[in-house]
Design a protein around this motif. Structure first.
Motif, PDB file in Angstrom:
ATOM      1  N   PRO A 202       0.828  -1.213   0.000  1.00  0.00           N
ATOM      2  CA  PRO A 202       0.000   0.000   0.000  1.00  0.00           C
ATOM      3  C   PRO A 202       0.861   1.261   0.000  1.00  0.00           C
ATOM      4  CG  PRO A 202       0.073  -0.915   2.201  1.00  0.00           C
ATOM      5  CD  PRO A 202       0.840  -1.873   1.318  1.00  0.00           C
ATOM      6  N   VAL A 203       1.750   1.342  -0.968  1.00  0.00           N
ATOM      7  CA  VAL A 203       2.614   2.510  -1.151  1.00  0.00           C
ATOM      8  C   VAL A 203       1.983   3.398  -2.205  1.00  0.00           C
ATOM      9  CG1 VAL A 203       4.882   3.322  -1.882  1.00  0.00           C
ATOM     10  CG2 VAL A 203       4.678   1.221  -0.525  1.00  0.00           C
ATOM     11  N   ARG A 204       1.741   4.642  -1.842  1.00  0.00           N
ATOM     12  CA  ARG A 204       1.132   5.615  -2.746  1.00  0.00           C
ATOM     13  C   ARG A 204      -0.175   5.059  -3.307  1.00  0.00           C
ATOM     14  NH1 ARG A 204       2.269   7.886  -8.096  1.00  0.00           N
ATOM     15  NH2 ARG A 204       1.883  10.139  -8.054  1.00  0.00           N
ATOM     16  N   ASP A 205      -0.263   4.738  -4.593  1.00  0.00           N
ATOM     17  CA  ASP A 205      -1.518   4.250  -5.186  1.00  0.00           C
ATOM     18  C   ASP A 205      -1.519   2.728  -5.323  1.00  0.00           C
ATOM     19  OD1 ASP A 205      -4.067   4.720  -6.192  1.00  0.00           O
ATOM     20  OD2 ASP A 205      -3.368   4.756  -8.263  1.00  0.00           O
ATOM     21  N   GLY A 206      -0.632   2.067  -4.594  1.00  0.00           N
ATOM     22  CA  GLY A 206      -0.585   0.609  -4.631  1.00  0.00           C
ATOM     23  C   GLY A 206       0.467   0.106  -5.594  1.00  0.00           C
ATOM     24  N   LEU A 207       1.433  -0.625  -5.086  1.00  0.00           N
ATOM     25  CA  LEU A 207       2.508  -1.176  -5.907  1.00  0.00           C
ATOM     26  C   LEU A 207       2.523  -2.694  -5.689  1.00  0.00           C
ATOM     27  CD1 LEU A 207       4.652   0.252  -7.723  1.00  0.00           C
ATOM     28  CD2 LEU A 207       6.279  -0.100  -5.857  1.00  0.00           C
ATOM     29  N   LEU A 208       2.265  -3.432  -6.738  1.00  0.00           N
ATOM     30  CA  LEU A 208       2.269  -4.885  -6.641  1.00  0.00           C
ATOM     31  C   LEU A 208       3.626  -5.392  -7.104  1.00  0.00           C
ATOM     32  CD1 LEU A 208      -0.648  -7.249  -7.591  1.00  0.00           C
ATOM     33  CD2 LEU A 208       1.727  -7.922  -7.893  1.00  0.00           C
ATOM     34  N   VAL A 209       4.323  -6.106  -6.229  1.00  0.00           N
ATOM     35  CA  VAL A 209       5.650  -6.650  -6.532  1.00  0.00           C
ATOM     36  C   VAL A 209       5.559  -8.163  -6.534  1.00  0.00           C
ATOM     37  CG1 VAL A 209       8.069  -6.724  -5.864  1.00  0.00           C
ATOM     38  CG2 VAL A 209       6.728  -4.653  -5.429  1.00  0.00           C
ATOM     39  N   ALA A 210       5.920  -8.792  -7.641  1.00  0.00           N
ATOM     40  CA  ALA A 210       5.858 -10.239  -7.755  1.00  0.00           C
ATOM     41  C   ALA A 210       7.220 -10.770  -8.169  1.00  0.00           C
ATOM     42  CB  ALA A 210       4.803 -10.662  -8.784  1.00  0.00           C
ATOM     43  N   VAL A 211       7.682 -11.812  -7.475  1.00  0.00           N
ATOM     44  CA  VAL A 211       8.952 -12.442  -7.836  1.00  0.00           C
ATOM     45  C   VAL A 211       8.642 -13.687  -8.669  1.00  0.00           C
ATOM     46  CG1 VAL A 211       9.063 -13.819  -5.707  1.00  0.00           C
ATOM     47  CG2 VAL A 211      11.153 -13.307  -6.974  1.00  0.00           C
ATOM     48  N   LYS A 212       9.407 -13.883  -9.717  1.00  0.00           N
ATOM     49  CA  LYS A 212       9.258 -15.076 -10.560  1.00  0.00           C
ATOM     50  C   LYS A 212       9.895 -16.255  -9.847  1.00  0.00           C
ATOM     51  CE  LYS A 212       8.626 -17.359 -14.547  1.00  0.00           C
ATOM     52  NZ  LYS A 212       9.363 -16.968 -15.761  1.00  0.00           N
ATOM     53  N   LEU A 213       9.126 -17.325  -9.665  1.00  0.00           N
ATOM     54  CA  LEU A 213       9.598 -18.496  -8.934  1.00  0.00           C
ATOM     55  C   LEU A 213      10.404 -19.418  -9.844  1.00  0.00           C
ATOM     56  CD1 LEU A 213       6.358 -19.187  -6.876  1.00  0.00           C
ATOM     57  CD2 LEU A 213       8.425 -17.962  -6.147  1.00  0.00           C
TER      58      LEU A 213
END
Length: 213
Positions: A202-213
């Motif tokens: 929930p940073v600013r307008d929402g930042l989705l961080v996904a790591v490739k498995l």
């Protein structure tokens, strides 16, 4: 766009690495000269993008949606010594300000700017990606993810901006507009995809961080 109390945002920014002077000037220019200046990443999110890039040390990075170049400069800060960022912007009228931004951030040699439709340009960029940042038209977020995910290396990151959409993702579906529905669907899509592990910040307008498995 900041969903936190403005006082908490100010507190966080005051305890975050300083915004470089050239980015502070770019932010001021953008707010003075563009109709949608909130599209710019800004201090807190920009330093987070720089931090994530510095952790990954990408040899090859991709940005979908350049705008005035703020986030491109931030991402370029963490590139490996021989690393390259390809960034795609649909509006060719932004070329002068993007080039000035890259020059001010000493990133011109590290960044290649493409103008046009991302879904047409992505297949022309060769090689795998260590980091991808998605910040373009919201209705195509799912398509952008599909276009890149098989080319993201294991341990690489896919980052998407605006996934909270000023809180509109909480509206009942019948009251959501097209962009809101697309962003909600995108977040669900990544949550269900076994190839990635996503965390929505929930940073600013929402930042989705996904790591490739």
């Amino acid at each position: 766009m900041n969903l936190l109390d403005p006082r908490l945002v100010a507190y966080a920014e005051a305890r975050t690495a300083a915004e470089p002077a050239h980015l502070r000037r770019l932010s001021a220019y953008t707010y003075e000269n563009h109709d949608c200046p909130q599209m710019l990443s800004g201090h807190l999110q920009g330093r987070l993008l720089s931090l994530l890039s510095r952790i990954v040390r990408p040899r090859r990075a991709l940005e979908i949606g350049t705008f005035t170049g703020y986030s491109a400069v931030c991402l370029a800060e963490g590139l490996a010594p021989s690393g390259k960022l390809n960034t795609i912007e649909i509006n060719p009228k932004l070329r002068p300000v993007i080039e000035n931004s890259l020059d001010a951030g000493r990133a011109r040699k590290k960044v290649k700017v493409h103008f046009g439709k991302a879904l047409e340009i992505i297949p022309t960029i060769r090689g795998a990606f260590d980091l991808v940042f998605i910040d373009a038209d919201k209705t195509n977020y799912g398509k952008y993810f599909d276009a890149v995910i098989d080319r993201v290396r294991s341990g690489g990151l896919v980052i998407a901006d605006n996934v909270l959409w000023s809180g509109r993702v909480l509206l009942p579906r019948k009251k959501q507009d097209r962009d809101t529905r697309a962003l909600s669907a995108f977040a669900r899509k990544l949550k269900r995809d076994p190839r990635v592990m996503p965390v929505l910040l929930p940073v600013r307008d929402g930042l989705l961080v996904a790591v490739k498995l």
